[in-house]
Design an enzyme around this catalytic site. Structure first.
Site, PDB file in Angstrom:
ATOM      1  N   SER A  40       0.836  -1.201   0.000  1.00 23.29           N
ATOM      2  CA  SER A  40       0.000   0.000   0.000  1.00 23.29           C
ATOM      3  C   SER A  40       0.869   1.249   0.000  1.00 23.29           C
ATOM      4  CB  SER A  40      -0.919   0.019   1.232  1.00 23.29           C
ATOM      5  OG  SER A  40      -0.181   0.348   2.398  1.00 23.29           O
ATOM      6  N   SER A  42       0.772   3.850   2.144  1.00 20.61           N
ATOM      7  CA  SER A  42       0.696   4.615   3.397  1.00 20.61           C
ATOM      8  C   SER A  42       2.038   5.173   3.845  1.00 20.61           C
ATOM      9  CB  SER A  42       0.111   3.743   4.513  1.00 20.61           C
ATOM     10  OG  SER A  42       1.006   2.719   4.884  1.00 20.61           O
ATOM     11  N   LYS A 102       4.879   1.082   9.694  1.00 21.26           N
ATOM     12  CA  LYS A 102       4.661   2.507   9.941  1.00 21.26           C
ATOM     13  C   LYS A 102       5.910   3.083  10.622  1.00 21.26           C
ATOM     14  CE  LYS A 102       0.218   2.108   8.823  1.00 21.26           C
ATOM     15  NZ  LYS A 102      -0.359   2.645   7.559  1.00 21.26           N
ATOM     16  N   SER A 210      -3.248   6.933   5.518  1.00 22.67           N
ATOM     17  CA  SER A 210      -2.687   5.942   6.437  1.00 22.67           C
ATOM     18  C   SER A 210      -3.634   5.705   7.604  1.00 22.67           C
ATOM     19  CB  SER A 210      -1.327   6.422   6.969  1.00 22.67           C
ATOM     20  OG  SER A 210      -0.822   5.534   7.944  1.00 22.67           O
TER      21      SER A 210
END
Length: 262
Positions: A40, A42, A102, A210
């Site tokens: 993804s 994010s 993250k 996100s």
């Protein structure tokens, strides 16, 4: 011609070789480095869809989630080491069991708040300086074919999708880029979160795209992440594919080969 006994011995030798190879791979993945593919956007522009990296499993020690499917037979962390603010971390989602990646923003005891798209950490503004624009084609990305969100939307297929880019400087001097798509959403203005003991607060660098610790698990976010759910630190991209498959070598981004994750 080989006898039946020789064929039988050869078969069992092949089985043993496969078993040994799988055992070695499992041990390597559990104790040292776990492969991770970015599905993804994010973490743009630090990490792009199609980046392939190895996660350093030794960085923070080991928990039950160090093993495939969370099968390590112990609680807590062995050989635990504290992560540092600004690390890019892979962790197990506390609810749905998937692996997320993250950036670590808040440590235990920190207060984290977003005001106007800017982080306030323990009441102090985390400075951002303009760093131009991030540009990418508006087209399906990766195997799932997700199209990027654009600050300059609407953008037609094949057009240039842009986002404002800023360089953020965390306490201690570590810097990284963050992107902005829209202004005024919940992720841009939040309550003040106080990180509990034994937990961490994570955010994606692509701030408006996100689901992270700013959002509760009830709405798809991750909330505060317990220390036991940390898997490892992302240190370096091995290779990166801009196509629908990692095996489409002709789509590899050569400028990202063995690039450090900052």
């Amino acid at each position: 011609m080989a006898s039946k006994a020789q064929k039988k011995d050869g078969f069992f030798e092949t089985v043993k070789t496969v078993v040994y190879a799988v055992a070695i791979a499992v041990v390597f993945r559990t104790l040292f480095f776990q492969p991770f593919w970015i599905p993804s956007g994010s973490m743009k522009d630090t990490l792009l869809i199609g980046d392939f990296l190895f996660v350093n499993k030794m960085a923070y020690g080991y928990s039950r989630y160090s093993c495939p499917m969370g099968l390590c037979p112990f609680e807590g962390r062995l050989f635990a080491s504290e992560p540092e603010r600004g690390d890019v971390v892979v962790f197990r989602h506390p609810v749905n069991g998937s692996d997320f990646i993250k950036r670590l923003i808040g440590l235990p005891g920190d207060t984290v708040q977003m005001r106007g798209g800017v982080i306030y950490l323990n009441g102090e503004e985390v400075p951002q300086t303009p760093a131009g624009q991030f540009e990418e084609l508006y087209e399906p990305q990766g195997p799932m074919g997700h199209e990027p969100r654009c600050e300059n939307a609407p953008v037609g297929q094949g057009g240039m999708c842009t986002k404002s880019r800023y360089t953020e400087t965390l306490p201690g001097g570590r810097t990284h880029d963050v992107l902005n798509i829209t202004d005024g959403g919940f992720g841009d203005d939040t309550p003040a979160f106080t990180v509990p003991a034994g937990h961490y607060f994570f955010m994606g660098d692509n701030r408006d795209n996100s689901q992270d610790s700013r959002f509760s698990r009830a709405v798809g976010g991750v909330g505060f992440v317990p220390a036991d759910y940390l898997i490892g630190r992302a240190d370096r991209i091995v290779f990166s594919s801009a196509g629908r498959s990692l095996f489409y070598i002709w789509t590899w981004r050569t400028d990202r080969l063995f690039k450090a994750v900052e």
